[in-house]
Design an enzyme around this catalytic site. Structure first.
Site, mmCIF file in Angstrom:
data_model
loop_
_atom_site.group_PDB
_atom_site.id
_atom_site.type_symbol
_atom_site.label_atom_id
_atom_site.label_comp_id
_atom_site.label_asym_id
_atom_site.label_seq_id
_atom_site.Cartn_x
_atom_site.Cartn_y
_atom_site.Cartn_z
ATOM 1 N N LYS A 1 0.478 -1.707 -0.446
ATOM 2 C CA LYS A 1 -0.187 -0.222 -0.097
ATOM 3 C C LYS A 1 0.906 1.087 0.262
ATOM 4 O O LYS A 1 0.463 2.025 -0.610
ATOM 5 C CB LYS A 1 -0.813 0.077 1.889
ATOM 6 C CG LYS A 1 -1.803 -1.150 1.438
ATOM 7 C CD LYS A 1 -2.832 -1.110 2.847
ATOM 8 C CE LYS A 1 -1.859 -1.277 3.913
ATOM 9 N NZ LYS A 1 -1.373 -2.077 4.394
ATOM 10 N N ARG B 1 -0.766 -8.968 13.356
ATOM 11 C CA ARG B 1 -1.745 -8.059 12.244
ATOM 12 C C ARG B 1 -2.039 -8.295 11.049
ATOM 13 O O ARG B 1 -3.580 -8.434 10.728
ATOM 14 C CB ARG B 1 -0.001 -7.634 11.643
ATOM 15 C CG ARG B 1 0.976 -6.541 12.238
ATOM 16 C CD ARG B 1 2.092 -5.762 12.423
ATOM 17 N NE ARG B 1 1.987 -5.386 10.995
ATOM 18 C CZ ARG B 1 3.170 -4.824 10.549
ATOM 19 N NH1 ARG B 1 4.217 -6.072 10.680
ATOM 20 N NH2 ARG B 1 2.739 -4.583 9.188
ATOM 21 N N ARG C 1 11.469 -2.707 10.880
ATOM 22 C CA ARG C 1 10.581 -1.895 11.732
ATOM 23 C C ARG C 1 10.773 -3.140 12.369
ATOM 24 O O ARG C 1 10.104 -4.468 12.341
ATOM 25 C CB ARG C 1 9.531 -2.167 10.972
ATOM 26 C CG ARG C 1 9.224 -0.795 10.490
ATOM 27 C CD ARG C 1 7.640 -0.844 9.582
ATOM 28 N NE ARG C 1 6.085 -1.127 10.156
ATOM 29 C CZ ARG C 1 6.122 -1.150 8.791
ATOM 30 N NH1 ARG C 1 5.748 -0.456 8.022
ATOM 31 N NH2 ARG C 1 4.459 -1.600 9.967
#
Ligand code: AP5
Length: 213
Positions: A13, A165, A154
């Site tokens: 995205k 997630r 990350r």
């Protein structure tokens, strides 16, 4: 143009939103990036959001809704990358912008490929550039191509957090598909292939082929 990007973690995205921003000059509002900046600066929002992000859970709606409302209030065009993430957020957005969304893009990819994209991602903590060890490596190895800072993984790209997630996406975000489908706004884009191939599909899905800055 007012767009929402929906898709599982790591589907691409952010990569595609930045590409559209370069091409058309539309503002990208990424709630993930805004929250990570707030954490880095240890603002009150950052302190409240940190533990949720580390666990791979959604940050409470109230905090995220305010953050987005503040950002988009003066914007003509925007791409919302990662917001809304549940039906309650979608209803808040609808009230905020009075139903003026042009399209909601759903990026689709097999879970196996999602995990590969997430586990190979490296990000620049200084300028925010995003790389992938195989698909899009930095020409300077472990250093950022753009600013030279040392690249990092990350915190939420660790295997256990990735699994969480994915679960949160299935349970809380996927219901948005039916929500936006019912409104005739949903556009599906296959996210397999190179970033360029995906970008061409995206342009076609949102009915764009020219350049508008
Ligand atoms: P957020 O940062 O939004 O994370 P996410 O949705 O899980 O998405 P990602 O940023 O992981 O992936 P992406 O789809 O942008 O992929 P990318 O382009 O980087 O949110 C993080 C956290 O913040 C959430 O878990 C939550 O806690 C909180 N949060 C955020 N928004 C919230 C909200 N609305 N409500 C509540 N909480 C919220 O690509 C991934 C990798 O693949 C990169 O390495 C890239 O180089 C590579 N890549 C991209 N495209 C391709 C391609 N076509 N081929 C090969 N590699 C590719």
């Amino acid at each position: 143009m007012r767009l929402v990007f929906v898709g599982a973690p790591g589907v691409g995205k952010g990569t595609q939103a930045k590409r559209l921003e370069q091409e058309f000059g539309w503002n990208v509002v990424s709630t993930g990036d805004l929250l990570r900046t707030a954490i880095a600066q240890q603002t009150s929002l950052g302190q409240q959001a940190q533990a949720y992000i580390q666990r791979g859970e959604l940050v409470p709606d109230l905090l995220v809704n305010d953050l987005v409302a503040e950002r988009i209030s003066q914007m003509e065009s925007f791409i919302l990358d990662g917001y809304p993430r549940n039906v309650a957020q979608a209803e808040t957005l609808e009230a905020l912008i009075d139903g003026t969304l042009d399209a909601v893009v759903l990026f689709d990819l097999d879970e196996e490929l999602l995990v590969e994209r997430l586990s190979g991602r490296r990000v620049c903590p200084s300028c925010g550039a995003v790389f992938h060890v195989k698909a899009n490596p930095s020409q300077r190895g472990e250093q950022c191509d753009r600013c030279g800072a040392r690249l990092i993984t990350r915190n939420d790209d660790q295997p256990e957090t990735i699994r969480n997630r994915m679960r949160v996406f299935r349970e809380q975000t996927e219901p948005l598909v039916a929500f936006y489908e019912a409104k005739g706004l949903l556009r599906r884009v296959c996210a397999n292939g190179t970033p360029e191939e995906v970008f061409l599909r995206l342009l076609s899905a949102i009915g764009q082929n020219g350049t508008e800055k």
